[in-house]
Design a protein around this motif. Structure first.
Motif, PDB file in Angstrom:
ATOM      1  N   ASN A 164       0.837  -1.208   0.000  1.00 32.07           N
ATOM      2  CA  ASN A 164       0.000   0.000   0.000  1.00 32.07           C
ATOM      3  C   ASN A 164       0.865   1.250   0.000  1.00 32.07           C
ATOM      4  OD1 ASN A 164      -2.579  -0.736  -0.261  1.00 32.07           O
ATOM      5  ND2 ASN A 164      -3.014  -0.884   1.935  1.00 32.07           N
ATOM      6  N   LYS A 165       1.914   1.185   0.871  1.00 34.40           N
ATOM      7  CA  LYS A 165       2.767   2.366   1.009  1.00 34.40           C
ATOM      8  C   LYS A 165       3.456   2.672  -0.328  1.00 34.40           C
ATOM      9  CE  LYS A 165       6.536   2.505   3.670  1.00 34.40           C
ATOM     10  NZ  LYS A 165       7.437   3.467   3.087  1.00 34.40           N
ATOM     11  N   ILE A 166       3.956   1.553  -0.925  1.00 37.82           N
ATOM     12  CA  ILE A 166       4.660   1.744  -2.203  1.00 37.82           C
ATOM     13  C   ILE A 166       3.720   2.359  -3.230  1.00 37.82           C
ATOM     14  CG2 ILE A 166       5.656   0.499  -4.158  1.00 37.82           C
ATOM     15  CD1 ILE A 166       6.818  -1.454  -2.036  1.00 37.82           C
ATOM     16  N   ARG A 167       2.534   1.819  -3.228  1.00 38.67           N
ATOM     17  CA  ARG A 167       1.576   2.335  -4.218  1.00 38.67           C
ATOM     18  C   ARG A 167       1.273   3.816  -3.957  1.00 38.67           C
ATOM     19  NH1 ARG A 167      -3.459  -0.473  -3.511  1.00 38.67           N
ATOM     20  NH2 ARG A 167      -2.156  -2.320  -3.553  1.00 38.67           N
ATOM     21  N   GLU A 168       1.162   4.111  -2.642  1.00 44.18           N
ATOM     22  CA  GLU A 168       0.858   5.488  -2.252  1.00 44.18           C
ATOM     23  C   GLU A 168       1.990   6.432  -2.706  1.00 44.18           C
ATOM     24  OE1 GLU A 168      -2.239   7.414  -1.131  1.00 44.18           O
ATOM     25  OE2 GLU A 168      -2.086   5.236  -0.848  1.00 44.18           O
ATOM     26  N   ASP A 169       3.231   5.946  -2.395  1.00 46.68           N
ATOM     27  CA  ASP A 169       4.411   6.727  -2.783  1.00 46.68           C
ATOM     28  C   ASP A 169       4.418   6.978  -4.280  1.00 46.68           C
ATOM     29  OD1 ASP A 169       5.163   6.775  -0.257  1.00 46.68           O
ATOM     30  OD2 ASP A 169       6.936   5.463  -0.437  1.00 46.68           O
ATOM     31  N   ALA A 170       4.194   5.859  -4.995  1.00 47.41           N
ATOM     32  CA  ALA A 170       4.236   5.972  -6.449  1.00 47.41           C
ATOM     33  C   ALA A 170       3.212   6.985  -6.939  1.00 47.41           C
ATOM     34  CB  ALA A 170       3.960   4.606  -7.071  1.00 47.41           C
ATOM     35  N   ARG A 171       2.050   6.916  -6.299  1.00 44.42           N
ATOM     36  CA  ARG A 171       1.007   7.843  -6.734  1.00 44.42           C
ATOM     37  C   ARG A 171       1.425   9.290  -6.460  1.00 44.42           C
ATOM     38  NH1 ARG A 171      -4.068   6.221  -4.017  1.00 44.42           N
ATOM     39  NH2 ARG A 171      -3.951   4.424  -5.389  1.00 44.42           N
ATOM     40  N   ALA A 172       1.995   9.483  -5.213  1.00 45.53           N
ATOM     41  CA  ALA A 172       2.418  10.842  -4.851  1.00 45.53           C
ATOM     42  C   ALA A 172       3.498  11.346  -5.810  1.00 45.53           C
ATOM     43  CB  ALA A 172       2.951  10.848  -3.416  1.00 45.53           C
ATOM     44  N   GLN A 173       4.454  10.400  -6.074  1.00 42.01           N
ATOM     45  CA  GLN A 173       5.531  10.778  -6.975  1.00 42.01           C
ATOM     46  C   GLN A 173       4.985  11.151  -8.348  1.00 42.01           C
ATOM     47  OE1 GLN A 173       8.314   7.608  -6.913  1.00 42.01           O
ATOM     48  NE2 GLN A 173       9.894   8.844  -5.904  1.00 42.01           N
ATOM     49  N   GLY A 174       4.074  10.308  -8.791  1.00 44.46           N
ATOM     50  CA  GLY A 174       3.469  10.563 -10.108  1.00 44.46           C
ATOM     51  C   GLY A 174       2.817  11.927 -10.147  1.00 44.46           C
ATOM     52  N   ALA A 175       2.066  12.199  -9.035  1.00 45.82           N
ATOM     53  CA  ALA A 175       1.363  13.487  -8.995  1.00 45.82           C
ATOM     54  C   ALA A 175       2.361  14.635  -9.018  1.00 45.82           C
ATOM     55  CB  ALA A 175       0.511  13.555  -7.721  1.00 45.82           C
ATOM     56  N   GLN A 176       3.471  14.403  -8.278  1.00 42.91           N
ATOM     57  CA  GLN A 176       4.488  15.465  -8.216  1.00 42.91           C
ATOM     58  C   GLN A 176       5.078  15.713  -9.606  1.00 42.91           C
ATOM     59  OE1 GLN A 176       7.492  14.464  -5.437  1.00 42.91           O
ATOM     60  NE2 GLN A 176       8.550  16.423  -5.652  1.00 42.91           N
ATOM     61  N   ILE A 177       5.395  14.534 -10.243  1.00 40.28           N
ATOM     62  CA  ILE A 177       5.990  14.670 -11.583  1.00 40.28           C
ATOM     63  C   ILE A 177       5.053  15.417 -12.504  1.00 40.28           C
ATOM     64  CG2 ILE A 177       6.624  13.352 -13.636  1.00 40.28           C
ATOM     65  CD1 ILE A 177       7.738  11.225 -11.631  1.00 40.28           C
ATOM     66  N   VAL A 178       3.772  15.014 -12.424  1.00 42.13           N
ATOM     67  CA  VAL A 178       2.793  15.676 -13.306  1.00 42.13           C
ATOM     68  C   VAL A 178       2.748  17.174 -13.007  1.00 42.13           C
ATOM     69  CG1 VAL A 178       0.334  15.873 -13.787  1.00 42.13           C
ATOM     70  CG2 VAL A 178       1.406  13.623 -13.716  1.00 42.13           C
ATOM     71  N   ALA A 179       2.763  17.482 -11.662  1.00 43.39           N
ATOM     72  CA  ALA A 179       2.673  18.898 -11.297  1.00 43.39           C
ATOM     73  C   ALA A 179       3.889  19.672 -11.811  1.00 43.39           C
ATOM     74  CB  ALA A 179       2.582  19.025  -9.772  1.00 43.39           C
ATOM     75  N   GLU A 180       5.067  19.001 -11.624  1.00 44.26           N
ATOM     76  CA  GLU A 180       6.280  19.657 -12.096  1.00 44.26           C
ATOM     77  C   GLU A 180       6.212  19.925 -13.589  1.00 44.26           C
ATOM     78  OE1 GLU A 180       9.765  17.463 -11.027  1.00 44.26           O
ATOM     79  OE2 GLU A 180       9.481  17.933  -8.902  1.00 44.26           O
ATOM     80  N   MET A 181       5.826  18.863 -14.291  1.00 45.44           N
ATOM     81  CA  MET A 181       5.745  18.982 -15.737  1.00 45.44           C
ATOM     82  C   MET A 181       4.801  20.100 -16.148  1.00 45.44           C
ATOM     83  SD  MET A 181       7.720  16.707 -17.087  1.00 45.44           S
ATOM     84  CE  MET A 181       7.262  16.037 -18.651  1.00 45.44           C
ATOM     85  N   ARG A 182       3.689  20.139 -15.404  1.00 47.94           N
ATOM     86  CA  ARG A 182       2.696  21.148 -15.764  1.00 47.94           C
ATOM     87  C   ARG A 182       3.256  22.553 -15.535  1.00 47.94           C
ATOM     88  NH1 ARG A 182      -2.379  19.780 -12.902  1.00 47.94           N
ATOM     89  NH2 ARG A 182      -2.575  18.240 -14.549  1.00 47.94           N
ATOM     90  N   ALA A 183       3.923  22.699 -14.367  1.00 46.14           N
ATOM     91  CA  ALA A 183       4.490  24.017 -14.058  1.00 46.14           C
ATOM     92  C   ALA A 183       5.507  24.443 -15.106  1.00 46.14           C
ATOM     93  CB  ALA A 183       5.160  23.960 -12.678  1.00 46.14           C
ATOM     94  N   GLN A 184       6.334  23.405 -15.431  1.00 47.70           N
ATOM     95  CA  GLN A 184       7.353  23.679 -16.449  1.00 47.70           C
ATOM     96  C   GLN A 184       6.687  24.137 -17.746  1.00 47.70           C
ATOM     97  OE1 GLN A 184       9.770  20.271 -16.612  1.00 47.70           O
ATOM     98  NE2 GLN A 184      11.677  21.372 -16.862  1.00 47.70           N
ATOM     99  N   ALA A 185       5.690  23.362 -18.131  1.00 45.52           N
ATOM    100  CA  ALA A 185       5.004  23.665 -19.402  1.00 45.52           C
ATOM    101  C   ALA A 185       4.377  25.045 -19.350  1.00 45.52           C
ATOM    102  CB  ALA A 185       3.948  22.593 -19.667  1.00 45.52           C
ATOM    103  N   GLN A 186       3.797  25.337 -18.160  1.00 43.69           N
ATOM    104  CA  GLN A 186       3.152  26.664 -18.053  1.00 43.69           C
ATOM    105  C   GLN A 186       4.180  27.792 -18.155  1.00 43.69           C
ATOM    106  OE1 GLN A 186       0.904  26.214 -14.544  1.00 43.69           O
ATOM    107  NE2 GLN A 186      -1.064  25.960 -15.625  1.00 43.69           N
ATOM    108  N   ALA A 187       5.292  27.507 -17.461  1.00 44.70           N
ATOM    109  CA  ALA A 187       6.348  28.525 -17.496  1.00 44.70           C
ATOM    110  C   ALA A 187       6.820  28.764 -18.919  1.00 44.70           C
ATOM    111  CB  ALA A 187       7.513  28.061 -16.605  1.00 44.70           C
TER     112      ALA A 187
END
Lengths: 69, 263, 195
Positions: C97-120
């Protein structure tokens, strides 16, 4: 036709006990079917009743031999 | 009894049904002191039972063999489902040997009625069942008197809590039951069943034999009669077991009634 | 004749009274033999057989009780094993569960980063474009102004007949006019209306 009339007497004396024993065991089977755990309690009563009821038929066969024609 | 004598009675040629005289088979001596065939059968049966019991209980294996299994299952039947259930777990052990002996002796002697070469139910001679019934009768009176005292035993015949005027009538009824009906019916039930069953089988077999020898279409009926004789034999097996069981069960019931705390 | 008590033809020689007696009369020898045989068999059973069988019963119940104890032990062991297995399973499940949670958080972070980058990136591009547009507009405005000034002075000098170039340049007329035009102060006048 020859024979012993006492046999007729025995036949007559067996009618009542026959019905009686049938009634006793019908009630016994009913009771056990409804409450299987009561079997141990019902069995002695049923057999005691049978012994008492059957006594008449047994006296019948004894008397058929005693009072021979 | 002889076939010739029976034949003459029926008017020369006709069939004469077997009667009570087929049970009289003296072997040694004659009259009232004759050693009859059922006596010999009784001795044989007792010897067989004693030998079988001693042989199968000699090794006392924890995991029983075939013989021990048989002995134990019969013993379990008498001990648990007759003695323990009816007399109660408090003092049934005293009566187990009596009931066990009674059951086995009656059962084996009854089975002799259908097992060749014996083919004679010992209990169809009234002397045997009456002796056994008398034994039971004496025993249940003695244990009752030991338990309640002589006066107390007769008092215990009447159920407690009856209205005063009814007590004498009930006492007389119970007295008749206790002293007369119980032993007489106990012995006669066994005797009557064995006697009637044996005479019925004799009738079927001798009648079938008679019809087989007759002319015309009668031999067909004779074959059918013999088929019925076989069915009757199987039925007799059931009755023989059942009567041994009922005799033992009623003995246990009478003993239980005598030693019960309140009648 | 009586069916149950036939006096056989040779009655006396054939067994006498006992052959034809009613079957409910006990024969004395049979009666006493029955008692004696029963007594002997009872003695054998009571002295030998029943004690042996009771002993077997007792031994067997003891053995069964021992067996039950063993069985209980085995059951307890099995229960313990099951519990530890369950605990392990629970651990593994939690970890997963923890791994899955981490992965999800990481994924969300990556997506957020990517989005910010793209917006910038997008903002930068837009910004550059706007600046370029602004610059071009400025230059267009500047050149247009020069052009318009020159054209209008040309036009006016042609109409007036003399070069206004210098004067215009001196007085900044065109500039002023355009400023007025932008401010909306200028009103259309009928030039030479009364001509």
């Amino acid at each position: 036709m020859t024979g012993n009339i006492a046999i007729l007497g025995y036949g007559l004396s067996a009618i009542g006990p026959g019905i009686g024993v049938g009634l006793i065991f019908a009630a016994y089977i009913n009771g056990v079917a409804r409450q299987p755990e009561a079997r141990g309690m019902l069995q002695p009563i049923a057999f005691l009743g049978m012994a008492i009821t059957e006594a008449l038929a047994i006296f019948g066969i004894a008397l058929a031999f005693v009072f021979k024609v | 009894m002889s076939i010739a004598a029976l034949g003459m009675e029926g008017g020369g040629d006709g069939f004469v049904a077997p009667d009570a005289s087929i049970f009289w088979e003296p072997v040694i001596g004659s009259g009232a002191t004759a050693i009859t065939r059922p006596v010999i059968l009784l001795v044989i049966s007792a010897a067989l039972v004693a030998w079988f019991l001693l042989a199968t209980t000699k090794r006392r294996a924890l995991v029983p063999g075939k013989g021990q299994m048989m002995t134990e299952s019969v013993y379990g039947l008498v001990r648990n489902s007759i003695a323990k259930d009816i007399i109660g777990s408090h003092d049934f052990m005293r009566f187990v040997p009596l009931l066990f002996t009674m059951f086995l002796l009656i059962l084996v002697n009854n089975l002799f009625g259908v097992i060749p070469p014996f083919n004679y139910p010992t209990m169809s001679r009234i002397g045997f069942p009456v002796a056994l019934a008398l034994t039971v009768w004496v025993i249940f009176h003695i244990v009752g008197m030991k338990k309640h005292g002589f006066i107390g035993y007769w008092k215990s015949l009447v159920p407690s809590g009856l209205p005063k005027p009814m007590i004498p009538a009930i006492f007389v009824l119970e007295l008749i039951t206790d002293l007369f009906t119980r032993p007489v019916t106990l012995g006669l039930r066994l005797f009557g069943n064995m006697f009637a069953g044996h005479i019925l089988m004799a009738l079927f077999i001798s009648g079938g034999w008679y019809m087989l020898q007759a002319g015309g279409i009668l031999p067909v009926a004779g074959v059918v009669t013999w088929a019925f004789a076989i069915i009757m034999t199987l039925f007799e097996l059931l009755v023989e077991f059942l009567q041994a069981y009922v005799f033992t069960l009623l003995s246990a019931l009478y003993i239980a009634g005598a030693v019960a705390d309140s009648h | 004749m009586h069916m149950l008590t036939i006096p056989a033809a040779g009655g006396e020689t054939d067994g006498g009274f006992w052959a034809t007696a009613a079957p409910i009369i006990p024969h004395p020898i049979e009666f006493f033999f029955s008692l004696a045989v029963f007594a002997i068999l009872f003695w054998v059973v009571a002295k030998k057989v029943v004690p042996r069988l009771e002993q077997v019963y007792a031994e067997r119940s003891a053995a069964i009780e021992g067996g039950m104890a063993r069985a209980e032990e085995a059951q307890a062991e099995a229960k313990a094993a099951l519990e530890s297995y369950n605990a392990q399973l629970q651990d593994a499940r939690g970890e997963g569960n923890k791994i899955r949670e981490d992965a999800r958080a990481q994924g969300a972070q990556i997506v957020a980063e990517m989005r910010a980058q793209a917006q910038a990136e997008a903002a930068r591009i837009v910004d550059t474009a706007q600046k370029q547009i602004e610059a071009e507009r400025q230059s267009a405005v500047v050149s247009l102004r020069t052009e318009v000034g020159r054209l209008s002075t040309d036009l006016a000098s042609r109409i007036v007949g003399e070069s206004l170039q210098d004067e215009v340049r001196q007085k900044g007329i065109v500039e002023r006019f355009l400023a007025e035009l932008e401010a909306g102060d200028i009103r259309p006048e009928r030039v030479g209306g009364d001509l």
